[in-house]
Enzyme design. Structure first.
Site, short mmCIF file in Angstrom:
data_model
loop_
_atom_site.label_atom_id
_atom_site.label_comp_id
_atom_site.label_asym_id
_atom_site.label_seq_id
_atom_site.Cartn_x
_atom_site.Cartn_y
_atom_site.Cartn_z
N ARG A 120 0.82 -1.21 0.00
CA ARG A 120 0.00 0.00 0.00
C ARG A 120 0.86 1.26 0.00
O ARG A 120 0.59 2.21 -0.72
CB ARG A 120 -0.93 -0.01 1.22
CG ARG A 120 -1.72 1.28 1.40
CD ARG A 120 -2.83 1.10 2.41
NE ARG A 120 -3.71 0.01 1.99
CZ ARG A 120 -4.19 -0.93 2.80
NH1 ARG A 120 -3.85 -0.92 4.08
NH2 ARG A 120 -4.98 -1.88 2.35
N TYR A 121 1.87 1.28 0.84
CA TYR A 121 2.74 2.44 0.94
C TYR A 121 3.94 2.26 0.01
O TYR A 121 4.35 1.13 -0.26
CB TYR A 121 3.21 2.63 2.39
CG TYR A 121 2.08 2.86 3.36
CD1 TYR A 121 1.46 4.10 3.47
CD2 TYR A 121 1.62 1.82 4.17
CE1 TYR A 121 0.42 4.31 4.36
CE2 TYR A 121 0.58 2.02 5.07
CZ TYR A 121 -0.02 3.27 5.16
OH TYR A 121 -1.04 3.47 6.04
N ARG A 124 7.25 0.14 1.61
CA ARG A 124 7.11 -0.94 2.58
C ARG A 124 5.93 -1.85 2.23
O ARG A 124 4.97 -1.41 1.59
CB ARG A 124 6.97 -0.41 4.00
CG ARG A 124 5.88 0.63 4.19
CD ARG A 124 6.25 1.56 5.36
NE ARG A 124 5.21 2.53 5.67
CZ ARG A 124 5.11 3.70 5.03
NH1 ARG A 124 5.93 4.00 4.04
NH2 ARG A 124 4.18 4.57 5.38
N CYS A 133 -3.08 -18.05 15.01
CA CYS A 133 -2.94 -17.16 16.16
C CYS A 133 -2.91 -17.99 17.44
O CYS A 133 -3.49 -19.08 17.50
CB CYS A 133 -4.11 -16.19 16.25
SG CYS A 133 -4.05 -14.85 15.03
N CYS A 137 -8.66 -12.97 19.02
CA CYS A 137 -9.14 -11.74 19.66
C CYS A 137 -10.48 -11.37 19.05
O CYS A 137 -10.64 -11.37 17.83
CB CYS A 137 -8.13 -10.61 19.46
SG CYS A 137 -6.48 -10.99 20.09
N CYS A 140 -10.62 -8.55 16.28
CA CYS A 140 -9.65 -8.70 15.19
C CYS A 140 -10.14 -8.03 13.91
O CYS A 140 -11.26 -8.26 13.47
CB CYS A 140 -9.39 -10.18 14.93
SG CYS A 140 -8.17 -10.48 13.61
N ARG A 142 -9.01 -8.69 11.02
CA ARG A 142 -9.08 -9.73 10.00
C ARG A 142 -10.05 -10.82 10.42
O ARG A 142 -9.81 -12.00 10.20
CB ARG A 142 -7.68 -10.31 9.73
CG ARG A 142 -6.71 -9.28 9.17
CD ARG A 142 -5.37 -9.85 8.80
NE ARG A 142 -4.51 -8.77 8.34
CZ ARG A 142 -3.30 -8.51 8.83
NH1 ARG A 142 -2.80 -9.25 9.80
NH2 ARG A 142 -2.59 -7.51 8.36
N ASP A 301 -11.38 -0.65 13.73
CA ASP A 301 -11.72 -0.71 12.30
C ASP A 301 -13.20 -1.05 12.07
O ASP A 301 -13.89 -1.54 12.96
CB ASP A 301 -10.85 -1.75 11.60
CG ASP A 301 -9.40 -1.32 11.51
OD1 ASP A 301 -9.15 -0.10 11.43
OD2 ASP A 301 -8.51 -2.20 11.51
N ASP A 338 -7.13 3.88 10.63
CA ASP A 338 -6.71 3.15 9.43
C ASP A 338 -7.91 3.22 8.49
O ASP A 338 -8.86 2.44 8.60
CB ASP A 338 -6.34 1.70 9.78
CG ASP A 338 -5.30 1.14 8.83
OD1 ASP A 338 -5.13 1.71 7.73
OD2 ASP A 338 -4.64 0.14 9.19
N LYS A 345 -3.13 4.69 7.29
CA LYS A 345 -3.23 5.25 8.64
C LYS A 345 -3.19 6.77 8.59
O LYS A 345 -2.22 7.36 8.09
CB LYS A 345 -2.11 4.70 9.51
CG LYS A 345 -2.11 3.18 9.62
CD LYS A 345 -0.87 2.69 10.34
CE LYS A 345 -0.79 1.17 10.27
NZ LYS A 345 -0.56 0.67 8.89
#
Length: 425
Positions: A120-121, A124, A133, A137, A140, A142, A301, A338, A345
């Site tokens: 995206r950037y 990076r 995992c 969580c 999450c 995702r 999110d 984000d 972000k």
């Protein structure tokens, strides 16, 4: 509470052998708690039939998986208000899909040139190297992938991502994510880090992990030794509440810090968990006490089923007002959204620059004191034509470096004639 849970899990008074087993991360992984009855038994609580039905309906869509260690941190006498319980245990509200919820709010799949890579950037990439995992969580981002495929990509699949990085010299920073990269075997993680270190233009490797929070025993001496030998490795943890910084978590952080690995933390602002200025200040203080730099405070999110976790942006601003000026600057994270659709972000903060004129800027501090800053009267900068070889500022350009401005920087750059940005597609 840990001791009580150990007794209930082992059905014995904790002995040296029982403690050794408890501190074995593989034992923890093999005894993940995935059903309601086990939670009731360990915490000595009882859900009603209606509650049990609602919980099971939620688990059928979004599976539950909790490490014995993390479950042991729950206050069973007040579990409904416990921040650990709320992050780990299913809630029927997860089944509610709000109007603006999205399956992939960050457009990670859209910005994926090859499997496992999100680019995206400009300089990076995110390298998705595991779907496993230590714990699921409930907040999450995702969530669409939770429990879908608990697997680790093969080396052949990972090679696709590595090849993309090798063939894209602008990439200087690689973020390993998942799942959780630390759920890989030591050998596989060693191989991935080694391959990345062979790529000349990769300067920094970052690892995003929640292991020190939910399974600190995974931070073994062998894992630390592997990380130490692989150049510039940075680690970002994910502590959301001061209660998560236990003695076991501190020991994991101590090992990483003593190995010389820079540590940061990314928290998510969560309703009824840490949306309190005092809680957040206590968290950042405990983090820096353990040599972890608060990095980001995320607005939750727009993933499906997370609306009950989301706060107003105003609450986040209130928390930032309670930190800036009220504690050490390095203890203040950057509050970010984000943004949906892959916008990335975006920092959100109180307004400290109140106004400005030709020669002055008007500022206010955390107390509300208003001050002026005088601009220099004779400042003249060299007009940049992007010909760095003739510039009196010393800069040795390297291959793969981003030379052309993108976005807002393009409008500001002297050498670019673009005067407007028009959104497309």
């Amino acid at each position: 509470m840990i001791e009580v849970t150990k007794q209930k899990l082992d059905q014995e008074t904790p002995t040296d052998e029982a403690l050794k087993k408890w501190n074995d991360w593989k034992w923890q992984e093999q005894n993940l708690i995935k059903d309601v009855k086990t939670v009731e038994k360990i915490l000595n609580i009882k859900f009603t039939e209606e509650e049990r039905k609602d919980i099971q309906e939620t688990i059928d869509i979004f599976p539950m998986s909790i490490t014995p260690y993390y479950l042991s941190l729950i206050d069973s006498k007040d579990y409904k208000n416990d921040p650990i319980f709320k992050q780990a245990f299913p809630d029927k509200r997860e089944l509610h899909i709000a109007k603006y919820d999205m399956l992939d709010p960050l457009a990670e799949d859209k910005d994926s040139p090859v499997s496992g890579i999100t680019h995206r950037y400009p300089d990076r990439v995110l390298f998705h190297i595991s779907n496993v995992c230590a714990m699921y969580c409930r907040h999450c981002t995702r969530k669409r992938k939770v429990g879908d495929k608990d697997c680790i990509p093969s080396r052949e699949q990972m090679e696709q991502g590595l090849d993309y990085i090798r063939n894209t010299p602008v990439i200087r920073d690689v973020l390993l994510s998942g799942g959780d990269p630390f759920m890989l075997s030591d050998e596989l993680l060693d191989w991935i880090l080694g391959e990345l270190n062979k790529i000349e233009h990769v300067e920094v490797i970052r690892i995003g992990t929640r292991i020190p929070v939910v399974l600190p025993f995974r931070v073994t001496d062998n894992l630390v030794n592997i990380l130490k030998k692989h150049g510039t490795v940075w680690i970002n943890t994910h502590f959301n509440h001061p209660k998560e910084i236990t003695n076991s978590a501190k020991e994991a952080l101590r090992k990483l810090a003593f190995a010389g690995i820079p540590l940061g933390n990314q928290s998510v602002l969560l309703a009824d968990i840490n949306d309190c200025p005092r809680i957040m200040k206590r968290l950042v203080h405990k983090l820096v006490e353990n040599r972890v730099r608060p990095y980001y405070l995320y607005q939750c999110d727009l993933s499906e089923g997370l609306e009950h976790f989301r706060t107003s942006v105003g609450k986040g601003i209130e928390i930032m007002e309670s930190l800036r000026g009220h504690t050490s600057g390095f203890a203040v994270p950057t509050y970010v959204i984000d943004a949906p659709g892959g916008a990335g972000k975006i920092p959100v903060m109180p307004n400290y620059l109140m106004s400005w004129s030709t020669n002055k800027v008007i500022l206010r501090n955390y107390e509300g004191m208003i001050s002026t800053y005088q601009e220099p009267s004779d400042y003249r900068h060299d007009v940049c034509d992007l010909n760095c070889e003739t510039c009196n500022l010393q800069l040795k350009c390297q291959e793969g470096e981003e030379k052309e401005a993108i976005g807002i920087a393009k409008l500001i750059a002297d050498y670019n004639e673009v005067i407007t940005l028009t959104p497309s597609e």
